[in-house]
Design a protein around this motif. Structure first.
Motif, PDB file in Angstrom:
ATOM      1  N   ASP A  19      -2.646  -5.790  -1.962  1.00 30.35           N
ATOM      2  CA  ASP A  19      -1.190  -5.859  -2.105  1.00 30.35           C
ATOM      3  C   ASP A  19      -0.568  -4.487  -2.352  1.00 30.35           C
ATOM      4  O   ASP A  19       0.639  -4.368  -2.549  1.00 30.35           O
ATOM      5  N   GLY A  20      -1.406  -3.435  -2.360  1.00 30.34           N
ATOM      6  CA  GLY A  20      -0.899  -2.067  -2.463  1.00 30.34           C
ATOM      7  C   GLY A  20      -0.642  -1.583  -3.882  1.00 30.34           C
ATOM      8  O   GLY A  20      -0.166  -0.465  -4.070  1.00 30.34           O
ATOM      9  N   ILE A  21      -0.964  -2.381  -4.870  1.00 28.84           N
ATOM     10  CA  ILE A  21      -0.720  -1.968  -6.257  1.00 28.84           C
ATOM     11  C   ILE A  21      -1.829  -1.042  -6.755  1.00 28.84           C
ATOM     12  O   ILE A  21      -1.553  -0.037  -7.394  1.00 28.84           O
ATOM     13  N   PHE A  22      -3.082  -1.367  -6.465  1.00 30.69           N
ATOM     14  CA  PHE A  22      -4.192  -0.503  -6.872  1.00 30.69           C
ATOM     15  C   PHE A  22      -4.440   0.520  -5.774  1.00 30.69           C
ATOM     16  O   PHE A  22      -4.742   0.163  -4.626  1.00 30.69           O
ATOM     17  N   LEU A  23      -4.316   1.783  -6.116  1.00 27.37           N
ATOM     18  CA  LEU A  23      -4.557   2.863  -5.154  1.00 27.37           C
ATOM     19  C   LEU A  23      -6.008   3.305  -5.166  1.00 27.37           C
ATOM     20  O   LEU A  23      -6.571   3.626  -4.126  1.00 27.37           O
ATOM     21  N   VAL A  24      -6.599   3.360  -6.354  1.00 26.85           N
ATOM     22  CA  VAL A  24      -7.972   3.813  -6.543  1.00 26.85           C
ATOM     23  C   VAL A  24      -8.582   2.973  -7.652  1.00 26.85           C
ATOM     24  O   VAL A  24      -7.916   2.692  -8.654  1.00 26.85           O
TER      25      VAL A  24
END
Length: 100
Positions: free
Chosen positions: A33-38
């Motif tokens: 969902d694009g919230i966690f980048l790494v």
């Protein structure tokens, strides 16, 4: 806004093993969902892991980490540090602008 999430085991690392599959699914959901980048394990792994998150406010990220199976089963907890970026490397500017 960026959030640094530090996962720390509150039980023995072996106690977390039964919940690894669900924890990985939790990570994949929020990467999707694009919230966690790494996200990844820390070195040494006995400490836990770390995540860089964006796109939600502090209350939103607090709600998300409460859903981690490691947290719901009482084997880990999160420490959250929120950053309001002042200076950003050009390679990250477009990505961070999307979350504003």
């Amino acid at each position: 806004m960026l959030h640094l999430l530090f996962l720390t085991y509150t039980a023995a690392e072996e106690d977390a093993e039964p919940f690894v599959r669900d924890h990985v699914a939790f990570l994949e959901e929020h990467h999707g969902d694009g919230i966690f980048l790494v996200s990844g394990q820390t070195a040494p792994t006995t400490i836990g892991g770390a995540i860089i998150a964006q796109g939600v406010d502090r209350a939103g990220v607090e709600q998300i980490v409460r859903q981690d199976p490691f947290v719901t089963h009482g084997v880990a907890e999160y420490t959250i540090t929120t950053i309001v970026p002042g200076r950003v490397h050009p390679a990250l500017s477009a990505l961070l602008a999307q979350s504003s």
